[in-house]
Scaffold this active site. Structure first.
Site, mmCIF file in Angstrom:
data_model
loop_
_atom_site.group_PDB
_atom_site.id
_atom_site.type_symbol
_atom_site.label_atom_id
_atom_site.label_comp_id
_atom_site.label_asym_id
_atom_site.label_seq_id
_atom_site.Cartn_x
_atom_site.Cartn_y
_atom_site.Cartn_z
ATOM 1 N N SER A 27 0.822 -1.222 0.000
ATOM 2 C CA SER A 27 0.000 0.000 0.000
ATOM 3 C C SER A 27 0.845 1.257 0.000
ATOM 4 C CB SER A 27 -0.876 0.061 1.264
ATOM 5 O OG SER A 27 -1.774 -0.981 1.292
ATOM 6 N N HIS A 57 -3.766 0.741 -4.602
ATOM 7 C CA HIS A 57 -3.159 -0.361 -5.356
ATOM 8 C C HIS A 57 -3.613 -0.267 -6.812
ATOM 9 C CE1 HIS A 57 -1.677 -2.948 -2.045
ATOM 10 N NE2 HIS A 57 -2.624 -2.368 -1.357
ATOM 11 N N HIS A 79 -5.539 -9.393 -1.202
ATOM 12 C CA HIS A 79 -5.511 -9.711 0.233
ATOM 13 C C HIS A 79 -6.563 -10.761 0.593
ATOM 14 C CE1 HIS A 79 -3.806 -5.618 -0.061
ATOM 15 N NE2 HIS A 79 -3.083 -5.959 0.985
ATOM 16 N N GLU A 82 -10.123 -9.537 1.287
ATOM 17 C CA GLU A 82 -11.025 -9.208 0.182
ATOM 18 C C GLU A 82 -11.950 -10.385 -0.153
ATOM 19 O OE1 GLU A 82 -8.805 -6.607 -2.971
ATOM 20 O OE2 GLU A 82 -7.319 -7.773 -1.868
ATOM 21 N N ALA A 109 2.790 -1.981 4.140
ATOM 22 C CA ALA A 109 2.596 -0.941 5.158
ATOM 23 C C ALA A 109 2.164 -1.679 6.411
ATOM 24 C CB ALA A 109 1.519 0.025 4.710
ATOM 25 N N MET A 207 -1.599 -6.939 7.338
ATOM 26 C CA MET A 207 -2.642 -7.840 6.804
ATOM 27 C C MET A 207 -2.192 -8.547 5.532
ATOM 28 S SD MET A 207 -5.785 -5.141 7.088
ATOM 29 C CE MET A 207 -5.925 -4.015 8.479
ATOM 30 N N SER A 208 -0.889 -8.687 5.354
ATOM 31 C CA SER A 208 -0.428 -9.298 4.097
ATOM 32 C C SER A 208 0.886 -10.031 4.318
ATOM 33 C CB SER A 208 -0.245 -8.206 3.035
ATOM 34 O OG SER A 208 0.842 -7.357 3.401
ATOM 35 N N HIS A 243 -7.342 4.321 6.787
ATOM 36 C CA HIS A 243 -6.548 3.884 5.631
ATOM 37 C C HIS A 243 -5.867 5.092 4.984
ATOM 38 C CE1 HIS A 243 -5.299 1.268 2.380
ATOM 39 N NE2 HIS A 243 -5.878 2.055 1.479
#
Ligand code: HPA
Length: 268
Positions: A27, A57, A79, A82, A109, A207-208, A243
């Site tokens: 991100s 993105h 992700h 999603e 991030a 989260m990734s 965000h």
């Protein structure tokens, strides 16, 4: 076979471009792929790729030569939050492996868990903790890719971390090194969850990255991970987290981030 359809399509589109380094841009960090872009292929065109939906993105595979090295960049990742499966979000890593990539640089991030970290710090990922409650290797194993029970004792390779540290030193960048804990999101953590992350030894939370790192390690790619600290993860001080703030801080760190990545590429 799925993967052969994908690689054949990409090889045709790129006239057989043979990247040796893969980079997944997190991100707000996608700018490297705007600056260096020889060939871009939209995820929507690529057979069996899913389309990135998150703000910040872009959703394309970018091929470029950076510092004399052939690189493929994912400008935008998919992700788990999603609603895609673990297998779907890590599919591009397997595709990179098939395209000939040897080294994968994962970026993201992340929120600071370590109280000494400040927004816009960069953190080298030393190790990770998977709190996503799933694993991308669940299901039938393709022995041609990797073994059923892969070793995970050094996912983020020491020699690559040493290169990253030397590169940071050369550029006078204060590079932290720590443990990244992955939650599914999309909600950010509560203050209690951040205290828990601290207790289990995490320095940053996101989260990734972890699903991609697991698959990359499994299929024999050398992995390097860098987090851009976008916020103090806990909102214990009462400040809400958005965000927009995450993107804003990563935007401020991106010049430093880009120069570090370029310097690392010259040496790996
Ligand atoms: N938590 C989880 N993911 C994140 C954060 C956070 O604080 N910041 C950026 N990605």
């Amino acid at each position: 076979m799925f993967i052969e359809d994908t690689t054949k399509f990409i090889e045709e589109k790129t006239n057989g471009y043979k990247p040796e380094i893969g980079i997944i841009l997190g991100s707000g960090l996608g700018e490297l792929a705007d600056e260096y872009c020889d060939i871009a292929v939209s995820y929507s065109e690529i057979p069996h790729f899913i389309n990135s939906t998150v703000r910040g993105h872009k959703g394309r595979l970018v091929f470029a030569e950076i510092e004399g090295k052939k690189v493929v960049m994912m400008q935008g990742r998919n992700h788990f939050y999603e609603g895609h499966s673990m297998q779907e979000i890590t599919y591009p890593v397997k595709v990179m492996k098939k395209l000939g990539v040897k080294t994968l640089i994962l970026t993201n991030a992340a929120g600071a868990v370590n109280e000494t970290y400040k927004p816009s710090d960069l953190m080298l990922i030393k190790d990770h903790i998977n709190c996503m409650g799933s694993n991308p290797l669940i299901g039938a194993n393709d022995e041609s890719m990797g073994e059923r029970f892969p070793d995970m004792s050094e996912v983020y390779k020491k020699d690559l971390r040493d290169i990253a540290k030397k590169s940071a030193e050369k550029l006078a960048i204060d590079l932290k090194e720590g443990v990244y804990l992955a939650n599914t999101g999309p909600s950010y953590e509560t203050p209690a969850e951040i205290r828990m992350a601290r207790l289990v030894g995490a320095d940053a939370v996101g989260m990734s990255t972890v699903p991609e790192a697991i698959v990359a390690n499994y299929c024999g790619l050398r992995v390097l991970g860098i987090s851009c600290i976008s916020n103090a993860a806990s909102s214990e001080n009462g400040d809400a987290l958005s965000h927009a703030e995450v993107i804003d801080i990563t935007n401020r760190a991106k010049a430093k981030f880009k120069s570090l990545i370029k310097e690392i590429i010259t040496s790996c």
